[in-house]
Design a protein around this motif. Structure first.
Motif, PDB file in Angstrom:
ATOM      1  N   THR A   1      -4.421   8.617   2.514  1.00  0.00           N
ATOM      2  CA  THR A   1      -5.831   8.233   2.473  1.00  0.00           C
ATOM      3  C   THR A   1      -6.245   7.682   1.106  1.00  0.00           C
ATOM      4  O   THR A   1      -7.389   7.273   0.938  1.00  0.00           O
ATOM      5  CB  THR A   1      -6.722   9.446   2.813  1.00  0.00           C
ATOM      6  OG1 THR A   1      -6.440  10.502   1.894  1.00  0.00           O
ATOM      7  CG2 THR A   1      -6.440   9.923   4.241  1.00  0.00           C
ATOM      8  N   THR A   2      -5.332   7.674   0.152  1.00  0.00           N
ATOM      9  CA  THR A   2      -5.605   7.100  -1.172  1.00  0.00           C
ATOM     10  C   THR A   2      -4.980   5.714  -1.206  1.00  0.00           C
ATOM     11  O   THR A   2      -3.791   5.568  -1.458  1.00  0.00           O
ATOM     12  CB  THR A   2      -5.018   7.974  -2.298  1.00  0.00           C
ATOM     13  OG1 THR A   2      -5.485   9.311  -2.145  1.00  0.00           O
ATOM     14  CG2 THR A   2      -5.417   7.437  -3.661  1.00  0.00           C
ATOM     15  N   TYR A   3      -5.784   4.714  -0.885  1.00  0.00           N
ATOM     16  CA  TYR A   3      -5.248   3.366  -0.711  1.00  0.00           C
ATOM     17  C   TYR A   3      -4.666   2.816  -2.013  1.00  0.00           C
ATOM     18  O   TYR A   3      -5.247   2.942  -3.086  1.00  0.00           O
ATOM     19  CB  TYR A   3      -6.347   2.431  -0.192  1.00  0.00           C
ATOM     20  CG  TYR A   3      -6.849   2.811   1.181  1.00  0.00           C
ATOM     21  CD1 TYR A   3      -6.020   2.687   2.294  1.00  0.00           C
ATOM     22  CD2 TYR A   3      -8.133   3.313   1.365  1.00  0.00           C
ATOM     23  CE1 TYR A   3      -6.458   3.046   3.557  1.00  0.00           C
ATOM     24  CE2 TYR A   3      -8.590   3.675   2.628  1.00  0.00           C
ATOM     25  CZ  TYR A   3      -7.738   3.532   3.728  1.00  0.00           C
ATOM     26  OH  TYR A   3      -8.178   3.901   4.970  1.00  0.00           O
TER      27      TYR A   3
ATOM     28  N   SER B   1      -5.814  -0.540  -8.845  1.00  0.00           N
ATOM     29  CA  SER B   1      -6.702  -1.660  -8.496  1.00  0.00           C
ATOM     30  C   SER B   1      -5.868  -2.875  -8.082  1.00  0.00           C
ATOM     31  O   SER B   1      -4.833  -3.163  -8.681  1.00  0.00           O
ATOM     32  CB  SER B   1      -7.591  -2.018  -9.685  1.00  0.00           C
ATOM     33  OG  SER B   1      -8.417  -0.934 -10.052  1.00  0.00           O
TER      34      SER B   1
ATOM     35  N   ASN C   1       0.828  -1.204   0.000  1.00  0.00           N
ATOM     36  CA  ASN C   1       0.000   0.000   0.000  1.00  0.00           C
ATOM     37  C   ASN C   1       0.868   1.263   0.000  1.00  0.00           C
ATOM     38  O   ASN C   1       0.681   2.167  -0.821  1.00  0.00           O
ATOM     39  CB  ASN C   1      -0.910  -0.020   1.228  1.00  0.00           C
ATOM     40  CG  ASN C   1      -1.721   1.256   1.395  1.00  0.00           C
ATOM     41  OD1 ASN C   1      -2.355   1.724   0.462  1.00  0.00           O
ATOM     42  ND2 ASN C   1      -1.676   1.822   2.595  1.00  0.00           N
TER      43      ASN C   1
ATOM     44  N   LEU D   1      -6.262  -3.352   6.088  1.00  0.00           N
ATOM     45  CA  LEU D   1      -6.541  -3.008   4.700  1.00  0.00           C
ATOM     46  C   LEU D   1      -7.411  -4.047   4.013  1.00  0.00           C
ATOM     47  O   LEU D   1      -8.071  -3.747   3.020  1.00  0.00           O
ATOM     48  CB  LEU D   1      -5.218  -2.847   3.935  1.00  0.00           C
ATOM     49  CG  LEU D   1      -4.318  -1.701   4.395  1.00  0.00           C
ATOM     50  CD1 LEU D   1      -2.955  -1.794   3.716  1.00  0.00           C
ATOM     51  CD2 LEU D   1      -4.969  -0.363   4.108  1.00  0.00           C
ATOM     52  N   TRP D   2      -7.388  -5.281   4.529  1.00  0.00           N
ATOM     53  CA  TRP D   2      -8.146  -6.343   3.872  1.00  0.00           C
ATOM     54  C   TRP D   2      -9.642  -6.060   3.891  1.00  0.00           C
ATOM     55  O   TRP D   2     -10.392  -6.539   3.036  1.00  0.00           O
ATOM     56  CB  TRP D   2      -7.841  -7.685   4.535  1.00  0.00           C
ATOM     57  CG  TRP D   2      -8.428  -8.859   3.809  1.00  0.00           C
ATOM     58  CD1 TRP D   2      -9.401  -9.708   4.247  1.00  0.00           C
ATOM     59  CD2 TRP D   2      -8.072  -9.319   2.499  1.00  0.00           C
ATOM     60  NE1 TRP D   2      -9.672 -10.655   3.307  1.00  0.00           N
ATOM     61  CE2 TRP D   2      -8.868 -10.445   2.213  1.00  0.00           C
ATOM     62  CE3 TRP D   2      -7.158  -8.889   1.537  1.00  0.00           C
ATOM     63  CZ2 TRP D   2      -8.796 -11.134   1.009  1.00  0.00           C
ATOM     64  CZ3 TRP D   2      -7.074  -9.578   0.334  1.00  0.00           C
ATOM     65  CH2 TRP D   2      -7.884 -10.688   0.086  1.00  0.00           C
ATOM     66  N   ASN D   3     -10.115  -5.281   4.862  1.00  0.00           N
ATOM     67  CA  ASN D   3     -11.539  -4.952   4.936  1.00  0.00           C
ATOM     68  C   ASN D   3     -11.999  -4.083   3.779  1.00  0.00           C
ATOM     69  O   ASN D   3     -13.202  -3.914   3.551  1.00  0.00           O
ATOM     70  CB  ASN D   3     -11.857  -4.237   6.257  1.00  0.00           C
ATOM     71  CG  ASN D   3     -12.117  -5.232   7.381  1.00  0.00           C
ATOM     72  OD1 ASN D   3     -12.475  -6.374   7.135  1.00  0.00           O
ATOM     73  ND2 ASN D   3     -11.918  -4.793   8.609  1.00  0.00           N
ATOM     74  N   LEU D   4     -11.057  -3.540   3.028  1.00  0.00           N
ATOM     75  CA  LEU D   4     -11.412  -2.723   1.871  1.00  0.00           C
ATOM     76  C   LEU D   4     -11.830  -3.569   0.677  1.00  0.00           C
ATOM     77  O   LEU D   4     -12.394  -3.050  -0.285  1.00  0.00           O
ATOM     78  CB  LEU D   4     -10.212  -1.846   1.458  1.00  0.00           C
ATOM     79  CG  LEU D   4      -9.666  -0.882   2.502  1.00  0.00           C
ATOM     80  CD1 LEU D   4      -8.385  -0.238   1.985  1.00  0.00           C
ATOM     81  CD2 LEU D   4     -10.702   0.181   2.844  1.00  0.00           C
ATOM     82  N   PHE D   5     -11.556  -4.873   0.728  1.00  0.00           N
ATOM     83  CA  PHE D   5     -11.740  -5.732  -0.433  1.00  0.00           C
ATOM     84  C   PHE D   5     -13.095  -6.429  -0.422  1.00  0.00           C
ATOM     85  O   PHE D   5     -13.637  -6.760   0.639  1.00  0.00           O
ATOM     86  CB  PHE D   5     -10.635  -6.804  -0.473  1.00  0.00           C
ATOM     87  CG  PHE D   5      -9.293  -6.257  -0.885  1.00  0.00           C
ATOM     88  CD1 PHE D   5      -8.771  -6.530  -2.135  1.00  0.00           C
ATOM     89  CD2 PHE D   5      -8.553  -5.457  -0.028  1.00  0.00           C
ATOM     90  CE1 PHE D   5      -7.550  -6.022  -2.531  1.00  0.00           C
ATOM     91  CE2 PHE D   5      -7.330  -4.945  -0.404  1.00  0.00           C
ATOM     92  CZ  PHE D   5      -6.829  -5.237  -1.661  1.00  0.00           C
ATOM     93  N   ASN D   6     -13.621  -6.656  -1.606  1.00  0.00           N
ATOM     94  CA  ASN D   6     -14.790  -7.510  -1.783  1.00  0.00           C
ATOM     95  C   ASN D   6     -14.304  -8.925  -2.076  1.00  0.00           C
ATOM     96  O   ASN D   6     -13.490  -9.131  -2.987  1.00  0.00           O
ATOM     97  CB  ASN D   6     -15.655  -7.009  -2.948  1.00  0.00           C
ATOM     98  CG  ASN D   6     -16.279  -5.653  -2.654  1.00  0.00           C
ATOM     99  OD1 ASN D   6     -16.685  -5.375  -1.535  1.00  0.00           O
ATOM    100  ND2 ASN D   6     -16.337  -4.793  -3.672  1.00  0.00           N
TER     101      ASN D   6
END
Length: 296
Positions: free
Chosen positions: A92-94, A99, A80, A129-134
């Protein structure tokens, strides 16, 4: 998008060299200049180094990461941070607005060190950060699709909890494929089958025994250690430096025994793009001794 086919728009990465080679990619450490044993806190690259990556990845849009189960929380944070630095983005821009497609199975190998799988919840939301993923779960088994019984048994072992007993049916199926010394079940392994051991001492003992079975001369090559200090390469000492694989700074032994016909395996990445990566094996064919360069 770019019309130049040489521009990198998709970056293929994997934690291990063998997996990176299989997808025609690079290791995470090589591709993004991340230290193999990075600290828990991100350290930016020097301006000269990051400028090189900015030119290389200026059109980067997608990063595909294979074997995601082996990526630790600190390493993911490094990915990241590195992409943010390359793209010149804020914290704040992951992932620098790049993508990320992560592929893998969290029931498989976890990170080696530190043992912090991404799938486990974190107390620190900034590190989660994993919580940002679908998450998209693939349910169809392809590799063992022609052997449903075996595939189902493997999946039960995959989801089995610690201390949960294995059913008698599954145990009998596993035992039916066990290779024993007396070959009571008719199974026998080739003499040159690869052996897996838990301890390095057992590996060394087995290798010694296998070398002794060869009818060729065994050559012993002593290690020569060098240090790169102050921009020049110097000889550390005249005698081979004694190291062990327990030494965190090396995976190499202090001496190497080889013989024509011996099976060999790389235990370090040499050139992933050329297939010379950790875990690749082959057979030693010949010796070609040449005068080696003297370092001073």
């Amino acid at each position: 998008m770019t019309e130049n086919a040489e521009e990198v728009t998709v970056l293929l990465l994997a934690h291990m060299g063998t997996a990176a080679f299989n997808i025609y990619g690079q290791t995470i450490c090589t591709g993004l200049k991340i230290p193999p044993r990075g600290s828990h806190h991100y350290t930016p690259l020097a301006e000269e180094s990051v400028n090189t990556l900015r030119m290389k990845y200026r059109h980067l849009q997608l990063v595909i990461i294979d074997e995601i189960s082996m990526v630790s929380v600190p390493q993911f944070d490094y990915i990241n941070g590195r992409l943010q630095q390359i793209k010149g983005c804020s914290d704040t821009t992951y992932f620098g607005n790049v993508s990320i497609l992560a592929v893998g199975d969290f029931y498989q190998l976890p990170p080696i060190s530190p043992r912090t799988p991404l799938c486990l919840p974190r107390d620190d939301i900034l590190m989660d950060l994993w919580n940002l993923f679908n998450v998209v779960e693939l349910t169809e088994i392809m590799r063992q699709k022609d052997d449903v019984v075996f595939a189902q048994m493997l999946n039960r072992l995959r989801t089995r909890k610690r201390n949960e007993p294995i059913s008698d049916t599954d145990m009998k199926l596993l035992q039916s494929r066990t290779v024993s010394g007396n070959h009571d079940n008719g199974l026998s392994a080739p003499d040159d089958a690869m052996h897996l051991f838990y301890r390095n001492d057992d590996v060394d003992d087995h290798n010694e025994k296998m070398l002794a079975t060869l009818s060729t001369h065994i050559h012993t090559i002593q290690a020569i250690d060098i240090d790169q200090t102050g921009g020049r390469i110097i000889r550390r000492n005249e005698q081979p430096h004694k190291t062990t694989r327990k030494d965190r700074n090396t995976t190499l032994a202090d001496e190497l025994k080889l013989a024509v016909g011996a099976r060999v395996m790389l235990i370090s990445n040499v050139d992933v793009t050329d297939g010379l990566c950790n875990g690749v094996s082959g057979v030693f064919k010949e010796f070609d001794y040449q005068e080696y360069r003297q370092f001073c």
